[in-house]
Enzyme design. Structure first.
Site, PDB file in Angstrom:
ATOM      1  CB  ILE A  60      -0.959  -0.002   1.209  1.00  0.00           C
ATOM      2  CG1 ILE A  60      -1.847   1.251   1.218  1.00  0.00           C
ATOM      3  CG2 ILE A  60      -0.243  -0.176   2.534  1.00  0.00           C
ATOM      4  CD1 ILE A  60      -2.964   1.206   2.271  1.00  0.00           C
ATOM      5  CB  SER A  61       1.279   4.048  -2.380  1.00  0.00           C
ATOM      6  OG  SER A  61       1.445   3.273  -3.531  1.00  0.00           O
ATOM      7  CD  GLN A  62       6.070   7.572   0.701  1.00  0.00           C
ATOM      8  OE1 GLN A  62       6.876   6.720   0.355  1.00  0.00           O
ATOM      9  NE2 GLN A  62       6.427   8.724   1.241  1.00  0.00           N
TER      10      GLN A  62
END
Length: 213
Positions: A60-62
């Site tokens: 999950i991207s920042q």
């Protein structure tokens, strides 16, 4: 940890400090609790500005990257959006707050099933999630006003470019390796495509075919 007033304030401050300044994007990210999309050991780090591992070897991207990519799409409330790479579903949930309709695809059936459960919990009725090879887009639903790709391709994929409306925008990470990638914004014009390089990023590669879950 819960997404309470203090956590939201720190979360939004971190987003602003990284360049997420669009008021509508910030409001969407305040409404959607990232903690709902992260299970197990890493859930206590849900409100930190960092990428986190999820199932199927994905991430999950920042939050700041989610915010900057969303901001770069310049979304309108009537837009129909394609997201390639559902992952946890967090990015699609943010898009759902800003666009009329969101179609999201992922090659991993397990990720799509988990994301659908969260969408249902949040009553996000304007998201449709598919298990499919996202590198080919969704021809049956094309054309799209906006396309967001959350995995890195060597070049902006031709099938996705073809599914973009005239005047439409695609945001995609592009790079030959996971060490050197750049976020690119592609705008379709009457005569072709305009390209803007936005910032360095690091994403998992865009892979053809369905995942072996």
């Amino acid at each position: 940890m819960t997404f309470d007033a203090d956590a939201k304030m720190q979360f939004l401050f971190a987003l602003r400090s990284k360049g997420v300044t669009d008021k509508d994007v910030l409001n969407a990210m305040e409404r959607i609790d990232r903690g709902l999309f992260i299970q197990g050991y890493f859930s206590e780090r849900a409100y930190e500005d960092m990428p986190l591992p999820i199932a199927c070897g994905q991430t999950i991207s920042q939050p700041s990257v989610v915010g900057l990519m969303t901001q770069s799409l310049q979304l309108g409330s009537r837009d129909k959006v394609l997201e390639v790479g559902t992952g946890s579903g967090y990015q699609a949930a943010i898009l759902s707050q800003l666009a009329r309709r969101v179609y999201t695809v992922d090659r991993h059936k397990r990720l799509v099933a988990a994301a659908r459960k969260v969408f249902d919990t949040l009553e996000l009725a304007n998201i449709t999630a598919f298990t499919a090879d996202g590198s080919f887009g969704l021809p049956d639903q094309a054309p799209f006003d906006r396309i967001l790709v959350t995995a890195a391709a060597e070049d902006p994929p031709g099938p996705l470019l073809a599914q973009l409306k005239i005047g439409g925008i695609m945001v995609v990470p592009v790079g030959q390796s996971d060490a050197v990638q750049h976020l690119i914004r592609v705008t379709r014009t009457e005569t072709g495509f305009d390209y803007d390089e936005l910032r360095p990023v690091r994403f998992v590669p865009l892979v053809e075919g369905l995942g072996k879950d």
